[in-house]
Design a protein around this motif. Structure first.
Motif, short mmCIF file in Angstrom:
data_model
loop_
_atom_site.label_atom_id
_atom_site.label_comp_id
_atom_site.label_asym_id
_atom_site.label_seq_id
_atom_site.Cartn_x
_atom_site.Cartn_y
_atom_site.Cartn_z
N THR A 234 4.29 75.54 12.93
CA THR A 234 5.63 75.18 12.48
C THR A 234 6.49 74.82 13.69
OG1 THR A 234 6.40 77.47 12.54
CG2 THR A 234 5.50 76.67 10.44
N GLY B 18 16.35 70.37 12.33
CA GLY B 18 15.18 69.96 11.58
C GLY B 18 14.09 71.00 11.74
N LYS B 19 13.23 71.09 10.74
CA LYS B 19 12.10 72.00 10.83
C LYS B 19 10.97 71.47 9.97
CE LYS B 19 13.42 75.26 7.19
NZ LYS B 19 13.62 76.66 6.86
N GLY B 20 9.79 72.01 10.18
CA GLY B 20 8.64 71.58 9.40
C GLY B 20 7.36 72.06 10.05
N SER C 2 5.73 66.81 10.35
CA SER C 2 5.97 66.55 8.93
C SER C 2 6.96 67.57 8.40
CB SER C 2 4.67 66.61 8.14
OG SER C 2 4.10 67.90 8.21
N SER C 3 7.72 67.14 7.38
CA SER C 3 8.69 68.02 6.74
C SER C 3 8.51 67.93 5.23
CB SER C 3 10.12 67.60 7.09
OG SER C 3 10.34 67.69 8.48
N ASN C 4 8.54 69.06 4.57
CA ASN C 4 8.40 69.13 3.13
C ASN C 4 9.79 69.26 2.51
OD1 ASN C 4 8.12 70.13 0.45
ND2 ASN C 4 6.08 70.89 0.94
N LYS C 5 10.13 68.38 1.59
CA LYS C 5 11.49 68.37 1.03
C LYS C 5 11.83 69.70 0.35
CE LYS C 5 11.96 63.44 0.40
NZ LYS C 5 12.19 62.33 -0.53
N ASP D 148 11.54 72.62 3.64
CA ASP D 148 12.14 72.46 4.96
C ASP D 148 13.56 71.89 4.97
OD1 ASP D 148 9.76 73.40 6.13
OD2 ASP D 148 8.87 71.40 6.02
N TYR E 8 19.22 72.39 7.64
CA TYR E 8 18.11 71.58 8.14
C TYR E 8 18.03 70.27 7.36
CZ TYR E 8 16.74 75.82 10.53
OH TYR E 8 16.73 76.93 11.34
N HIS F 207 14.82 64.53 8.93
CA HIS F 207 13.58 64.16 8.26
C HIS F 207 12.55 63.75 9.31
CE1 HIS F 207 10.89 61.76 5.73
NE2 HIS F 207 11.37 62.47 4.73
N ASN G 103 9.23 63.41 8.94
CA ASN G 103 7.99 62.79 8.47
C ASN G 103 7.71 61.52 9.26
OD1 ASN G 103 7.36 64.72 6.62
ND2 ASN G 103 8.17 63.61 4.87
#
Length: 142
Positions: free
Chosen positions: A50, A71-73, A85-88, A91, A96, A99, A101
């Motif tokens: 992560t 941001g995080k992911g 990558s970031s999950n809607k 994350d 946060y 984006h 991705n």
């Protein structure tokens, strides 16, 4: 035979874990001009795959004068390229919003075979991102 397979599997897993250790850590970059502006980027790659990113800017006469972006992911590494990558659902929230991705960064470090005295700081260079201002950004490992 089972012992041989188990040993090979263990060595393979240790190799993968050792590679992620080289990438994991804190990265930072600061731009400043005394009294006028300050821009800071902080990226933390955790060993569990992560990441957390924080951008802070304080611009004299800026509107607004101070801006924080987060941001995080998740991150994965293949060779010397780290893919973010970031999950809607997981994350993104009120804090946060960045984006990540399709963002990729190249891990740059001094080659262990390089015996010269030149100093090469370990860094990540963002080579591709949907976030326009992050492209070509270098963040250095602390």
């Amino acid at each position: 035979m089972k012992l041989l397979h188990t040993t090979l599997l263990l060595i393979f897993n240790l190799t993968i874990f050792a590679q992620s250790n080289a990438f994991a850590g804190d990265y930072n970059r600061t731009f400043s001009k005394e009294g006028d502006h300050l821009i800071e980027y902080k990226l933390t790659l955790h060993q569990d795959g992560t990441f957390v990113f924080h951008s802070y800017s304080k611009i004299k006469n800026g509107v607004p004068p101070e801006v924080n972006k987060y941001g995080k992911g998740k991150w994965t590494a293949k060779d010397n390229v780290i893919t973010f990558s970031s999950n809607k659902q997981e994350d993104f929230d009120a804090k946060y919003k960045l984006h990540f991705n399709n963002s990729k960064a190249r891990f740059v470090t001094k080659n262990p075979r390089d015996k010269s005295d030149r100093i090469i700081k370990t860094k990540l260079t963002f080579v591709d991102s949907e976030i326009q201002w992050i492209q070509r950004l270098d963040v250095f490992k602390i």
